[in-house]
Design an enzyme around this catalytic site. Structure first.
Site, PDB file in Angstrom:
ATOM      1  N   ALA A  53      16.490 -15.495 -27.298  1.00  0.00           N
ATOM      2  CA  ALA A  53      15.776 -16.909 -26.875  1.00  0.00           C
ATOM      3  C   ALA A  53      15.509 -17.521 -28.110  1.00  0.00           C
ATOM      4  CB  ALA A  53      14.812 -16.562 -26.051  1.00  0.00           C
ATOM      5  N   VAL A  81      14.860 -15.416 -39.724  1.00  0.00           N
ATOM      6  CA  VAL A  81      16.397 -16.369 -39.760  1.00  0.00           C
ATOM      7  C   VAL A  81      17.643 -15.812 -38.645  1.00  0.00           C
ATOM      8  CG1 VAL A  81      15.943 -17.208 -41.949  1.00  0.00           C
ATOM      9  CG2 VAL A  81      17.214 -14.913 -41.808  1.00  0.00           C
ATOM     10  N   GLU A 119       0.076  -7.328 -37.859  1.00  0.00           N
ATOM     11  CA  GLU A 119       1.672  -7.118 -37.395  1.00  0.00           C
ATOM     12  C   GLU A 119       1.822  -5.510 -37.547  1.00  0.00           C
ATOM     13  OE1 GLU A 119       4.079  -9.624 -36.435  1.00  0.00           O
ATOM     14  OE2 GLU A 119       2.345 -11.020 -36.186  1.00  0.00           O
ATOM     15  N   ARG A 144       2.446 -13.975 -41.322  1.00  0.00           N
ATOM     16  CA  ARG A 144       1.945 -13.795 -40.192  1.00  0.00           C
ATOM     17  C   ARG A 144       0.416 -12.557 -40.387  1.00  0.00           C
ATOM     18  NH1 ARG A 144       6.658 -11.511 -36.228  1.00  0.00           N
ATOM     19  NH2 ARG A 144       8.241 -12.995 -36.735  1.00  0.00           N
ATOM     20  N   HIS A 201       8.212 -10.024 -42.579  1.00  0.00           N
ATOM     21  CA  HIS A 201       7.289  -8.941 -42.434  1.00  0.00           C
ATOM     22  C   HIS A 201       7.572  -7.973 -44.208  1.00  0.00           C
ATOM     23  CE1 HIS A 201       7.027  -8.418 -38.027  1.00  0.00           C
ATOM     24  NE2 HIS A 201       5.904  -8.636 -38.321  1.00  0.00           N
ATOM     25  N   ASN A 212      18.114 -10.183 -33.565  1.00  0.00           N
ATOM     26  CA  ASN A 212      16.979 -10.851 -33.636  1.00  0.00           C
ATOM     27  C   ASN A 212      16.130 -10.401 -34.606  1.00  0.00           C
ATOM     28  OD1 ASN A 212      16.527 -12.253 -31.370  1.00  0.00           O
ATOM     29  ND2 ASN A 212      16.479 -10.678 -29.671  1.00  0.00           N
ATOM     30  N   CYS A 222      12.349  -1.614 -38.366  1.00  0.00           N
ATOM     31  CA  CYS A 222      11.800  -2.304 -37.561  1.00  0.00           C
ATOM     32  C   CYS A 222      11.676  -1.419 -36.185  1.00  0.00           C
ATOM     33  CB  CYS A 222      12.267  -3.440 -36.985  1.00  0.00           C
ATOM     34  SG  CYS A 222      12.507  -4.518 -38.294  1.00  0.00           S
TER      35      CYS A 222
HETATM   36  O1  SUG Z   1       8.623 -10.412 -34.539  1.00  0.00           O
HETATM   37  N1  SUG Z   1      11.936 -10.862 -33.225  1.00  0.00           N
HETATM   38  C1  SUG Z   1      11.100  -9.902 -34.021  1.00  0.00           C
HETATM   39  C2  SUG Z   1      11.642  -8.889 -35.072  1.00  0.00           C
HETATM   40  C3  SUG Z   1      10.490  -8.148 -35.564  1.00  0.00           C
HETATM   41  C4  SUG Z   1      11.132  -7.146 -36.515  1.00  0.00           C
HETATM   42  N2  SUG Z   1       9.958  -6.367 -37.148  1.00  0.00           N
HETATM   43  C5  SUG Z   1      10.030  -5.814 -38.357  1.00  0.00           C
HETATM   44  N3  SUG Z   1      10.566  -6.414 -39.289  1.00  0.00           N
HETATM   45  N4  SUG Z   1       9.005  -4.784 -38.546  1.00  0.00           N
HETATM   46  C6  SUG Z   1       9.829 -10.524 -34.714  1.00  0.00           C
HETATM   47  O2  SUG Z   1      10.189 -11.718 -35.115  1.00  0.00           O
HETATM   48  C7  SUG Z   1      12.818 -12.063 -31.829  1.00  0.00           C
HETATM   49  C8  SUG Z   1      12.820 -12.471 -30.241  1.00  0.00           C
HETATM   50  C9  SUG Z   1      13.930 -13.355 -29.599  1.00  0.00           C
HETATM   51  O3  SUG Z   1      14.086 -14.470 -30.517  1.00  0.00           O
HETATM   52  O4  SUG Z   1      14.209 -13.618 -28.533  1.00  0.00           O
HETATM   53  C10 SUG Z   1      11.873 -11.277 -32.279  1.00  0.00           C
HETATM   54  O5  SUG Z   1      10.717 -11.510 -31.645  1.00  0.00           O
END
Ligand code: SUG
Length: 456
Positions: free
Chosen positions: A19, A26, A175, A217, A253, A371, A377
């Site tokens: 979504a 990115v 986070e 964040r 992150h 995503n 992650c």
């Molecule tokens: O928070 N993506 C997550 C990815 C998290 C990755 N985590 C770490 N790097 N530890 C975020 O941005 C995308 C969901 C969407 O677009 O439907 C999302 O939430």
């Protein structure tokens, strides 16, 4: 004290979709509107877990959250005679809100909580603080379920404490483990904690400007609160600011730009503001804790791997793990083998042979990667002693039998195609609830979801 690091991986939920919810991430932004394959996503994650378990790295599972989050939709004023009507009202009046309440983002459990092993805490218990994830609405609804799940797994109050998430708006943006790295000569030894933050919200430090293009964040104030709550000694913590240029390049992150394990730290030159000073601080603090061990910093220069390649490959979101043979292995996304600068860097790093890093294993995690979620992650590291491990519900650990049962479970319940429009389908909600109900029984967790306790 002997202790092992257990990787708790988030199981991908049945509503995994694209979504485009995460501004500043990115991959999430660029895959908005694509059709997902939740079944493939869950199986890709399970294959990684099984591989690590076979490598001798203790592996456990964290269940997904209930999505669409009907409880949240009701709290936001959507009503109806049953949950299908609530879903229908949300789909008609606020489809973007429904998408945000349907994300399977709880799979990225590196953001579920910050964890401190008992070797590092003043009261000798393992401490957890569920992350509040205030930066993104779709993630800010995760903490209550995360707390319930952690309390169902880490039940014994004599050994574990699961704090409440830190409250406060973005000034307290937390986070979780994605912005935290622990160093020690062995997992059971006393650890040095690196807390990485994007900005100071309340106390203005002598720090350069914040990121401009994309938001930061994690706040310093939140990281400092975690150190206090987890009873970590002052001298066992180092705080460092993420480079604003890295955030603007898509490093939302710190685990997208550095990774550590035991005494090894692999990091990009542009990871931090004043990177050389951060490394010097770490070396000094580490040396004060451990006389017979030294930190091994491995810097990746920007002229070898540019920031853009680091973000596109997710090199630093590889897992760096200790295998049963006492060597270290890098668990990297296949994207790393597709980007020449990164592939060459990994080859040279292993060829040098001067570090404990001996193996690389590539994994296809493309469903999650689209995503912005790589290998690291998808996992939450929890260092546990033998007695702490024995206090967990046994089926949460990934045995061969649990793995086989989970694969069968995914194949039975998950769709192989999901478009954003499908999120309004009341069938999807029913399928998800049936799946989660079966899962909690399979993992021996009891009732942890709102729909299991309200009888919805
Ligand atoms: O928070 N993506 C997550 C990815 C998290 C990755 N985590 C770490 N790097 N530890 C975020 O941005 C995308 C969901 C969407 O677009 O439907 C999302 O939430």
């Amino acid at each position: 004290m002997t202790a092992r690091e257990v990787n708790f991986d988030g199981l991908v939920g049945p509503t995994h979709n694209y979504a485009g919810l995460s501004h500043g991430n990115v991959a999430s932004m660029s895959h908005r509107g694509a059709v997902s394959n939740p079944r493939e996503a869950a199986l890709q994650g399970l294959a990684k877990m099984k591989f690590l378990a076979d490598l001798g790295v203790p592996q456990a599972v964290l269940p997904p959250h209930e999505r669409p989050a009907i409880e949240t939709l009701r709290r936001l004023g959507f009503t109806g005679h049953d949950d299908a009507a609530v879903l229908h009202a949300a789909a008609r009046q606020a489809p973007a809100l429904l998408a945000a309440c349907s994300s399977a983002s709880s799979m990225w459990v590196a953001n579920a909580a910050t964890v401190t092993p008992s070797a590092d805490t003043a009261d000798g218990r393992v401490h957890f603080t569920p992350a509040n994830l205030t930066a993104k609405f779709h993630r800010s609804i995760e903490p209550p379920q995360t707390a319930r799940t952690l309390r169902a797994i880490f039940r014994d109050p004599a050994r574990f404490v699961v704090h409440e998430p830190i409250t406060g708006a973005q000034a307290m943006g937390d986070e979780g483990a994605a912005n935290h790295t622990r160093f020690a000569p062995g997992h059971g030894r006393r650890g040095l904690h690196l807390f990485v933050y994007g900005h100071r919200a309340l106390e203005a430090g002598a720090e350069p400007a914040r990121s401009r293009k994309f938001p930061s964040r994690q706040s310093f104030e939140a990281s400092a609160a975690i150190r206090r709550l987890h009873l970590i000694a002052d001298q066992s913590a180092v705080f460092a600011q993420q480079h604003p240029e890295a955030i603007d390049a898509g490093v939302f992150h710190n685990d997208v730009i550095s990774v550590g394990n035991e005494n090894v730290f692999l990091y990009h030159e542009r990871a931090f503001v004043r990177t050389p000073e951060v490394i010097a601080d770490l070396e000094r603090a580490y040396a004060a804790l451990h006389r017979n061990s030294a930190l091994i910093p491995l810097m990746v220069p920007a002229n070898r791997v540019p920031l853009a390649d680091a973000v596109n490959s997710y090199l630093f979101n590889s897992q760096l793990v200790t295998t049963s043979r006492g060597r270290m292995a890098l668990i990297a996304p296949t994207n790393c083998a597709e980007i020449p600068s990164v592939k060459t860097f990994i080859r040279n790093l292993l060829a040098r042979g001067r570090t404990p890093l001996r193996e690389v294993h590539y994994f296809d995690l493309k469903q999650s990667m689209r995503n912005g979620g790589g290998p690291a992650c998808l996992r939450l590291r929890v260092v546990l002693t033998k007695t702490e491990l024995a206090a967990l519900p046994p089926r949460i650990l990934l045995s061969g039998a649990t793995y086989a049962a989970l694969v069968t479970w995914v194949k039975k319940h998950y769709r192989d195609r999901l478009a954003t429009a499908d999120l309004a389908d009341p069938q999807l909600l029913q399928e998800t609830r049936r799946a989660l109900d079966e899962l909690t029984a399979l993992l021996g967790l009891g009732s942890i979801y709102p729909f299991q306790t309200t009888g919805a």
